[in-house]
Structures are given as C-alpha cells and as structure tokens.
Design an enzyme around this catalytic site. Structure first.
Site, PDB file in Angstrom:
ATOM      1  N   PRO A  68      27.096   0.154  52.674  1.00 23.11           N
ATOM      2  CA  PRO A  68      25.984   0.671  51.868  1.00 23.11           C
ATOM      3  C   PRO A  68      24.875   1.146  52.791  1.00 23.11           C
ATOM      4  CG  PRO A  68      25.985  -1.734  51.851  1.00 23.11           C
ATOM      5  CD  PRO A  68      27.226  -1.306  52.570  1.00 23.11           C
ATOM      6  N   MET A  69      24.379   2.368  52.556  1.00 25.66           N
ATOM      7  CA  MET A  69      23.320   2.927  53.402  1.00 25.66           C
ATOM      8  C   MET A  69      22.273   3.573  52.505  1.00 25.66           C
ATOM      9  SD  MET A  69      25.653   4.506  56.507  1.00 25.66           S
ATOM     10  CE  MET A  69      27.050   4.919  55.445  1.00 25.66           C
TER      11      MET A  69
ATOM     12  N   LYS B 273      26.136  -9.654  51.816  1.00 30.53           N
ATOM     13  CA  LYS B 273      26.129  -8.988  53.128  1.00 30.53           C
ATOM     14  C   LYS B 273      24.917  -9.487  53.889  1.00 30.53           C
ATOM     15  CE  LYS B 273      26.691  -4.502  55.378  1.00 30.53           C
ATOM     16  NZ  LYS B 273      25.583  -4.540  56.348  1.00 30.53           N
TER      17      LYS B 273
ATOM     18  N   CYS C 103      19.242  -6.132  55.195  1.00 32.16           N
ATOM     19  CA  CYS C 103      18.388  -4.981  55.490  1.00 32.16           C
ATOM     20  C   CYS C 103      17.056  -5.431  56.077  1.00 32.16           C
ATOM     21  CB  CYS C 103      18.154  -4.166  54.228  1.00 32.16           C
ATOM     22  SG  CYS C 103      17.162  -2.683  54.517  1.00 32.16           S
TER      23      CYS C 103
ATOM     24  N   GLN D 282      25.704  -2.708  45.367  1.00 31.42           N
ATOM     25  CA  GLN D 282      24.873  -3.590  46.179  1.00 31.42           C
ATOM     26  C   GLN D 282      23.488  -3.706  45.563  1.00 31.42           C
ATOM     27  OE1 GLN D 282      22.977  -2.952  50.189  1.00 31.42           O
ATOM     28  NE2 GLN D 282      24.432  -4.540  50.796  1.00 31.42           N
TER      29      GLN D 282
ATOM     30  N   ARG E 182      27.288   4.232  59.815  1.00 25.85           N
ATOM     31  CA  ARG E 182      26.829   5.540  60.281  1.00 25.85           C
ATOM     32  C   ARG E 182      27.932   6.377  60.921  1.00 25.85           C
ATOM     33  NH1 ARG E 182      22.803   2.676  59.174  1.00 25.85           N
ATOM     34  NH2 ARG E 182      20.821   3.635  58.607  1.00 25.85           N
TER      35      ARG E 182
ATOM     36  N   ASN F  83      30.816  -6.050  60.386  1.00 25.14           N
ATOM     37  CA  ASN F  83      30.077  -4.792  60.360  1.00 25.14           C
ATOM     38  C   ASN F  83      29.191  -4.750  61.603  1.00 25.14           C
ATOM     39  OD1 ASN F  83      27.102  -3.745  58.715  1.00 25.14           O
ATOM     40  ND2 ASN F  83      28.753  -2.384  59.303  1.00 25.14           N
ATOM     41  N   GLY F  84      28.848  -3.535  62.037  1.00 23.54           N
ATOM     42  CA  GLY F  84      27.880  -3.393  63.120  1.00 23.54           C
ATOM     43  C   GLY F  84      28.483  -2.831  64.387  1.00 23.54           C
ATOM     44  N   GLY F  85      28.045  -1.650  64.792  1.00 21.29           N
ATOM     45  CA  GLY F  85      28.432  -1.097  66.082  1.00 21.29           C
ATOM     46  C   GLY F  85      29.840  -0.561  66.174  1.00 21.29           C
TER      47      GLY F  85
END
Length: 338
Positions: free
Chosen positions: A19-20, A141, A102, A72, A236, A213-215
């Site tokens: 989710p962004m 999350k 977030c 979300q 991203r 998640n992440g990177g």
C-alpha cells in the site's frame, strides 16, 4: 475484459504490492492486475475517520477484477475502526489490514501509523474490535521498531500482543521508523535494513504467516527472501518499474500463461481509460500517471513518459494519448529491427 481467476488469499500473500499513499488507488491497481493475476494488491491507506464521516463509495469502490485486494485502514480508535469495517463489508475486500508502519507527520498527528508501535495494547484492542466486526482476515503491517526501541524485545512484545488479539498475519517492514529527526522519505532509506530480525520473528511466530517488506528492488532479491518468509511485499520498485510484475506469476506462482506484453498492457489501459472517461468523465492523466515507468529501459522511453505526463493533462485528452505513447516506443524498436 480480463477474467480474474479465484486465488486463495494464503497463496496470493506469497507476493504482494505494498500500500502506497497517493499511489495505489484503484486505477493503479487495475494496471497492476493486468500485469500479475495472482499477487495480492493493497489499497492506499484510508483512515477509519474518512470512511465513517466521508464518502464511502469514493473511498472503497473498486473493480472486481482487482481481487484479491486488501483494504488498508489507518486509525487507533477500536470503535471507529469496527464501524469503518462494517461500512466496507459489502465491498468484499479479501482482507483488512491495519497500518502500524507509516511514519509521516500527518499520520502521527492523528495517532496512527508507526507511532502505534509504542502502544501494543491499544493496537491489540483495535485488532480485536476489527475481528469482531468482520469474518474476513484481519492483518497488521508494522515496522521492526521505532526510535530508540530495542528491536528484539519491543518487536516480540508487539507481535505477541497481535497474536493474542487474534491477528491473521503480519507484514513487517524490515527497518525502524525514526519519528524524531527523519522525514518520511528518509525513513524509507536511512534506517538500516535488518532482514535477519524479521526472519527470526517469522521462525518464532510460526505457523502465523509473516511477510517481509522494505528495500526489495528486484525479483531476485524477493526470491531470496522466499526461502525465509511466507511472502514478500514490493512497493516503490513495483510502482516505478511496473513491467517487473509481468514476471511474477511465472516466477512465484508457477503460472504457465504467456507473459503479457507492453503493447497488450497499453491497449488494455486505453480501453479501460475509454470506459472510465465515458462513464465518469475521468481525467486521463489520473490513469496515465501510474503508467510512466512501463517503458523504462526501452528506446523512446523518455518520449513515452512525456506523452503520458504532459499530453495527458491537456484539455480534451483521451485514450488516444495512451496509444500515441505506445507508438513512441514501438517506432524506435521497429527501426532497430530493420
């Protein structure tokens, strides 16, 4: 029209698109679903207050083709979160996810997002209230910690509270969030990644599903994490280079379907834009803004992006803009082949 197969949620969680905020709206998700039919997609975060006090249809409507899609929510009031879920129930989301990761200022000021990692008891109360309001899976999350927290003790304490509240799965961003001293953008890159910490949490909580998640910027990196986790989540990288999603179904779900081509995606999006514009007067740039990275690495990609970002904003712009962008990359490729 794309016919979306039924994908079991536990299977779809193997690969998800994060989710962004301001990005993963329903038009973005339609594009992503063209590229991967098996992955779990997420809405951008919607606050419980926006749903309870705002336009429910505008916030929650989505195309059934997007399924499986998770909603979300952001919030910290158990009663309000439960009310929001009851309003969301008729829309049929595959799961409901609570944002506890977030780090933005506007999120902190509303007492939700990553700052809630300091209040595991409150988050557990939220999860219980959410579970009482729906039969759909309720997930969380989070980050591995915030500010000066010890990521071993505090993350275990937080996760244990979620398990006791009956959470169905966790998605863990493998970085701390520094709420004091770093901007939201800096929080996506400066705090060091600690995949090993998430691996240990996964082992400790098994059989509870835990996704990382992440990177993660490539499918190779995602595949490496599959050896340790129940699933991976890309954000991203998937948004800025969406064509990588076209490889996901074969690579992670064993699909034997042909990989969708850029031309097929562009023509499907032009048809979608025509329907949206005809039915609702949708501005074409609200669709094309999610498509800018589709031609990355191809000859003509710069012109492709210019057409979709500039020409799509002009008065009277329609689906033909999308087809003109396709021509911008097709011509150089055809010239190379001669």
């Amino acid at each position: 029209m794309l016919q979306q197969p039924h994908i079991p949620l536990a299977q779809a969680r193997k690969f998800s698109v994060a989710p962004m905020m301001d990005w993963t709206d329903r038009r973005c998700r339609f594009l992503h679903r063209l590229l991967t039919r098996h992955s779990l997609l997420f809405t951008e975060m919607v606050t419980s207050a926006a749903i309870v006090h705002g336009d429910v249809e505008r916030h929650l409507r989505f195309d059934p083709i997007e399924q499986p899609v998770a909603l979300q929510l952001g919030g910290s009031d158990p009663v309000e979160l439960a009310q929001a879920i009851r309003l969301a129930e008729p829309f049929g989301y595959a799961e409901i996810n609570l944002n506890v990761g977030c780090p933005s200022d506007r999120v902190q000021s509303g007492r939700f997002g990553a700052c809630l990692m300091a209040e595991p008891t409150l988050v557990a109360d939220c999860v219980r209230a959410m579970r009482d309001a729906t039969d759909r899976p309720v997930t969380v999350k989070c980050r591995i910690g915030i500010d000066d927290q010890d990521t071993e003790q505090s993350l275990d304490r937080f996760a244990d509270a979620m398990v006791q509240a009956g959470v169905d799965a966790l998605y863990v961003h493998a970085r701390k969030a520094w709420l004091k001293g770093l901007s939201p953008k800096e929080n996506r890159t400066i705090p060091p990644l600690d995949y090993d910490r998430v691996h240990r949490l996964h082992t400790r909580l098994s059989p509870l599903p835990v996704m990382i998640n992440g990177g993660l910027e490539t499918l190779e990196a995602a595949e490496a994490e599959m050896a340790h986790m129940d699933g991976v989540m890309l954000g991203r990288a998937a948004y800025h280079t969406p064509m990588l999603l076209a490889e996901v179904d074969r690579r992670f779900f064993g699909s034997t379907d042909e990989v969708i081509t850029l031309e097929a995606v562009m023509r499907a999006m032009a048809d979608y834009a025509e329907r949206e514009q005809g039915a609702e007067g949708t501005r074409i740039n609200s669709i094309t803004r999610h498509m800018l990275g589709l031609a990355n690495g191809l000859p003509g990609a710069r012109h492709f992006r210019q057409i979709l970002s500039v020409d799509a904003c002009k008065p009277g712009a329609g689906p033909e803009v999308i087809l003109r962008a396709l021509e911008a990359v097709n011509r150089p490729r055809l010239a190379e082949a001669v």
